[in-house]
Design a protein around this motif. Structure first.
Motif, PDB file in Angstrom:
ATOM      1  N   ILE A  87      -2.747  20.609 -25.254  1.00 33.78           N
ATOM      2  CA  ILE A  87      -3.265  21.799 -24.584  1.00 33.78           C
ATOM      3  C   ILE A  87      -4.388  22.385 -25.424  1.00 33.78           C
ATOM      4  CG2 ILE A  87      -1.526  23.311 -25.633  1.00 33.78           C
ATOM      5  CD1 ILE A  87      -1.594  24.930 -22.976  1.00 33.78           C
ATOM      6  N   ARG A  91      -3.584  20.869 -29.061  1.00 33.36           N
ATOM      7  CA  ARG A  91      -2.340  20.739 -29.821  1.00 33.36           C
ATOM      8  C   ARG A  91      -1.305  20.079 -28.915  1.00 33.36           C
ATOM      9  NH1 ARG A  91       1.603  24.099 -28.309  1.00 33.36           N
ATOM     10  NH2 ARG A  91       1.040  26.040 -27.267  1.00 33.36           N
ATOM     11  N   ILE A 147       1.983  19.297 -26.794  1.00 33.25           N
ATOM     12  CA  ILE A 147       2.931  20.177 -26.105  1.00 33.25           C
ATOM     13  C   ILE A 147       4.035  19.371 -25.441  1.00 33.25           C
ATOM     14  CG2 ILE A 147       1.286  22.025 -25.637  1.00 33.25           C
ATOM     15  CD1 ILE A 147       1.244  20.987 -22.709  1.00 33.25           C
ATOM     16  N   THR A 156       5.892  19.066 -22.037  1.00 30.62           N
ATOM     17  CA  THR A 156       5.766  19.385 -20.617  1.00 30.62           C
ATOM     18  C   THR A 156       6.259  18.182 -19.819  1.00 30.62           C
ATOM     19  OG1 THR A 156       4.312  20.329 -18.920  1.00 30.62           O
ATOM     20  CG2 THR A 156       3.397  18.564 -20.284  1.00 30.62           C
ATOM     21  N   THR A 208       8.075  16.608 -28.600  1.00 32.76           N
ATOM     22  CA  THR A 208       7.450  17.712 -29.331  1.00 32.76           C
ATOM     23  C   THR A 208       6.109  17.320 -29.948  1.00 32.76           C
ATOM     24  OG1 THR A 208       8.757  17.194 -31.302  1.00 32.76           O
ATOM     25  CG2 THR A 208       9.624  18.894 -29.835  1.00 32.76           C
ATOM     26  N   GLY A 227       4.023  15.558 -28.307  1.00 32.64           N
ATOM     27  CA  GLY A 227       3.180  15.335 -27.137  1.00 32.64           C
ATOM     28  C   GLY A 227       3.253  13.939 -26.558  1.00 32.64           C
TER      29      GLY A 227
END
Length: 113
Positions: A10, A27, A29, A31, A55, A57
């Protein structure tokens, strides 16, 4: 089956480029990554599968050979990058080939540019 993997990040804050200002970096993320049949907008009826990023990504998911679109959960909505516009607009299109790996890194953009 083929493998789809990548990293989700993000962009946030002030990302306006300028002299002596390093480029803004996303950074990682956590999701949800949604995979649908090839489409221009998210549609629950076209959902093939989904996976949650870690965590750091990263994400990975096995998919059958075919053409798909990738969407990211962004709050209560779905985000994607449009490709091949204006002729045919598809959200983040990609192809899975049996016994191959496809890499798609994607980012949500909440930055000020």
């Amino acid at each position: 089956m083929g493998l789809l993997k990548g990293t989700i990040g993000i962009y946030e804050g002030n990302c306006m480029p300028g002299p002596g200002v390093p480029p803004c970096e996303p950074r990682p993320i956590v999701t949800t990554v949604f995979i649908t049949r090839l489409n221009e907008k998210f549609d629950w009826d076209l959902l093939v599968d989904s996976v949650r990023s870690n965590t750091d990504g990263t994400y990975s998911i096995k998919l059958r050979e075919g053409d798909y679109s990738l969407f990211l959960r962004d709050g209560n909505s779905f985000a994607c990058d449009f490709i091949q516009c204006p002729e045919t607009c598809y959200c983040q299109p990609f192809k899975i080939i049996d016994d191959s790996t496809t890499v798609i890194d994607a980012n949500l953009d909440h930055a000020n540019w």
